[in-house]
Design a protein around this motif. Structure first.
Motif, PDB file in Angstrom:
ATOM      1  N   LEU A  15      18.864  17.446  10.188  1.00 22.64           N
ATOM      2  CA  LEU A  15      17.716  18.560  10.416  1.00 22.64           C
ATOM      3  C   LEU A  15      17.749  18.688  11.972  1.00 22.64           C
ATOM      4  O   LEU A  15      16.636  18.148  12.625  1.00 22.64           O
ATOM      5  N   GLN A  16      18.590  19.507  12.645  1.00 19.89           N
ATOM      6  CA  GLN A  16      18.553  19.335  14.027  1.00 19.89           C
ATOM      7  C   GLN A  16      18.847  20.941  14.412  1.00 19.89           C
ATOM      8  O   GLN A  16      19.237  21.642  13.874  1.00 19.89           O
ATOM      9  N   LYS A  17      18.653  21.106  15.806  1.00 19.29           N
ATOM     10  CA  LYS A  17      18.670  22.466  16.235  1.00 19.29           C
ATOM     11  C   LYS A  17      20.000  23.277  16.107  1.00 19.29           C
ATOM     12  O   LYS A  17      20.217  24.459  16.087  1.00 19.29           O
ATOM     13  N   GLY A  18      21.076  22.315  16.109  1.00 20.90           N
ATOM     14  CA  GLY A  18      22.450  22.940  16.022  1.00 20.90           C
ATOM     15  C   GLY A  18      22.525  23.434  14.699  1.00 20.90           C
ATOM     16  O   GLY A  18      23.568  24.365  14.418  1.00 20.90           O
ATOM     17  N   PHE A  19      21.876  23.314  13.648  1.00 28.66           N
ATOM     18  CA  PHE A  19      22.114  23.818  12.345  1.00 28.66           C
ATOM     19  C   PHE A  19      21.145  24.874  11.960  1.00 28.66           C
ATOM     20  O   PHE A  19      21.125  25.416  10.690  1.00 28.66           O
ATOM     21  N   ILE A  20      19.966  25.203  12.693  1.00 28.33           N
ATOM     22  CA  ILE A  20      18.917  26.107  12.326  1.00 28.33           C
ATOM     23  C   ILE A  20      19.381  27.326  12.212  1.00 28.33           C
ATOM     24  O   ILE A  20      18.892  28.024  11.217  1.00 28.33           O
ATOM     25  N   ASP A  21      20.358  27.841  12.737  1.00 25.56           N
ATOM     26  CA  ASP A  21      20.876  29.253  12.118  1.00 25.56           C
ATOM     27  C   ASP A  21      22.166  29.214  11.400  1.00 25.56           C
ATOM     28  O   ASP A  21      22.967  30.369  11.426  1.00 25.56           O
ATOM     29  N   ALA A  22      22.554  28.183  10.945  1.00 27.45           N
ATOM     30  CA  ALA A  22      23.810  28.159   9.876  1.00 27.45           C
ATOM     31  C   ALA A  22      23.718  29.223   8.757  1.00 27.45           C
ATOM     32  O   ALA A  22      22.548  29.167   8.236  1.00 27.45           O
ATOM     33  N   PRO A  23      24.805  29.473   8.176  1.00 23.90           N
ATOM     34  CA  PRO A  23      24.531  30.456   7.133  1.00 23.90           C
ATOM     35  C   PRO A  23      24.228  29.718   5.781  1.00 23.90           C
ATOM     36  O   PRO A  23      25.385  29.787   4.980  1.00 23.90           O
ATOM     37  N   PHE A  24      23.338  28.912   5.656  1.00 24.50           N
ATOM     38  CA  PHE A  24      23.068  28.152   4.448  1.00 24.50           C
ATOM     39  C   PHE A  24      22.685  29.011   2.994  1.00 24.50           C
ATOM     40  O   PHE A  24      22.191  30.191   3.457  1.00 24.50           O
ATOM     41  N   ILE A  25      23.141  28.410   2.007  1.00 20.94           N
ATOM     42  CA  ILE A  25      23.020  29.243   0.877  1.00 20.94           C
ATOM     43  C   ILE A  25      21.220  29.453   0.542  1.00 20.94           C
ATOM     44  O   ILE A  25      20.951  30.292  -0.307  1.00 20.94           O
ATOM     45  N   HIS A  26      20.387  28.480   0.888  1.00 23.39           N
ATOM     46  CA  HIS A  26      19.134  28.663   0.717  1.00 23.39           C
ATOM     47  C   HIS A  26      18.496  28.753   1.884  1.00 23.39           C
ATOM     48  O   HIS A  26      18.991  28.184   2.964  1.00 23.39           O
ATOM     49  N   PRO A  27      17.418  29.525   2.054  1.00 13.62           N
ATOM     50  CA  PRO A  27      16.450  29.965   3.227  1.00 13.62           C
ATOM     51  C   PRO A  27      16.090  28.496   3.700  1.00 13.62           C
ATOM     52  O   PRO A  27      15.523  27.739   3.365  1.00 13.62           O
ATOM     53  N   PHE A  28      16.654  28.364   5.194  1.00 10.42           N
ATOM     54  CA  PHE A  28      16.360  27.183   5.934  1.00 10.42           C
ATOM     55  C   PHE A  28      15.066  26.990   6.089  1.00 10.42           C
ATOM     56  O   PHE A  28      14.563  25.788   5.950  1.00 10.42           O
ATOM     57  N   ALA A  29      14.079  27.894   6.254  1.00 13.41           N
ATOM     58  CA  ALA A  29      12.469  27.494   6.582  1.00 13.41           C
ATOM     59  C   ALA A  29      12.193  26.925   5.206  1.00 13.41           C
ATOM     60  O   ALA A  29      11.245  26.050   5.174  1.00 13.41           O
ATOM     61  N   GLY A  30      12.679  27.235   3.977  1.00 14.65           N
ATOM     62  CA  GLY A  30      12.019  26.502   2.668  1.00 14.65           C
ATOM     63  C   GLY A  30      12.443  25.167   2.815  1.00 14.65           C
ATOM     64  O   GLY A  30      11.627  24.235   2.371  1.00 14.65           O
ATOM     65  N   VAL A  31      13.812  24.759   2.991  1.00 14.19           N
ATOM     66  CA  VAL A  31      14.295  23.406   3.049  1.00 14.19           C
ATOM     67  C   VAL A  31      13.501  22.798   3.958  1.00 14.19           C
ATOM     68  O   VAL A  31      12.963  21.406   3.694  1.00 14.19           O
ATOM     69  N   LEU A  32      13.178  23.274   5.216  1.00 13.46           N
ATOM     70  CA  LEU A  32      12.463  22.469   6.332  1.00 13.46           C
ATOM     71  C   LEU A  32      11.081  22.236   5.732  1.00 13.46           C
ATOM     72  O   LEU A  32      10.407  20.949   6.090  1.00 13.46           O
ATOM     73  N   GLU A  33      10.433  23.043   5.135  1.00 13.34           N
ATOM     74  CA  GLU A  33       9.215  23.171   4.763  1.00 13.34           C
ATOM     75  C   GLU A  33       8.889  21.823   3.604  1.00 13.34           C
ATOM     76  O   GLU A  33       7.920  21.143   3.816  1.00 13.34           O
ATOM     77  N   ARG A  34       9.929  21.798   2.309  1.00 10.54           N
ATOM     78  CA  ARG A  34      10.106  20.852   1.566  1.00 10.54           C
ATOM     79  C   ARG A  34      10.235  19.481   2.359  1.00 10.54           C
ATOM     80  O   ARG A  34       9.530  18.308   2.056  1.00 10.54           O
TER      81      ARG A  34
END
Length: 187
Positions: A15-34
């Protein structure tokens, strides 16, 4: 998920800055929150927290050309939302898994860790490789299935449905936190 050992570590993968805008299948914000919820729960219990970033790749020859190894400034930086603490273990890896090219196993063993909970990105590479290596090293493994994601839906689904049940147990963030809280209520 059935239980957590007395000394269980949380491993947060890439969970690093280089991946924050990657086209993940789940919203990154939710993954980060959990992940933030798990970090808070583990820290409240004074259990080990491991923050992993990736800064390269293994040197072996592959059919696919290697990805660019010249990362822009800040690309490998852990996200500030992880609220890195002085007592956290930090690991920089240069392979998919967090154990193969680091001293992570020795550091966890020195703390008497017998189980790991793994989260992060990407499900089918960094998370799965770390889980495989932890299992092969003899750790009990739990995977927080809603605290990870991948850019490839088929890789995410295959890891969750076929690989993870063979490496350990799976649970949601809330299930894992509930087990942690119930355990502390008994002591």
């Amino acid at each position: 998920m059935t239980r957590l050992d007395p000394t269980t570590a949380l491993i947060v993968v890439d969970l690093q800055k280089g991946f924050i805008d990657a086209p993940f299948i789940h919203p990154f914000a939710g993954v980060l929150e959990r992940n933030q919820a798990l970090l808070a729960a583990f820290r409240r219990q004074r259990l080990p927290v491991v923050l992993v970033n990736v800064a390269g790749s293994a040197p072996g020859r592959t059919e696919q050309p290697p990805r660019n190894q010249n990362f822009p400034d800040g690309w490998t930086d852990l996200l500030p939302e992880l609220d890195q603490q002085p007592g956290d273990i930090t690991v920089t890896k240069r392979t998919w898994g967090a154990f193969a090219s680091t001293d992570l196993e020795a550091r966890l063993r020195s703390l008497a860790v017998t189980q790991v909970v793994i989260t992060g990105v990407a499900t089918g590479t960094g998370v799965e490789s770390t889980a495989r290596q932890a299992y092969e090293a003899g750790f009990n493994v739990t995977l927080a299935t809603d605290a990870m994601t991948d850019a490839r839906p088929e890789a995410h689904a295959y890891s969750l449905g076929q690989v993870f049940p063979r490496l350990g147990e799976t649970g949601t963030t809330q299930e894992i936190i509930a087990v942690l809280e119930a355990r502390s209520a008994r002591t």
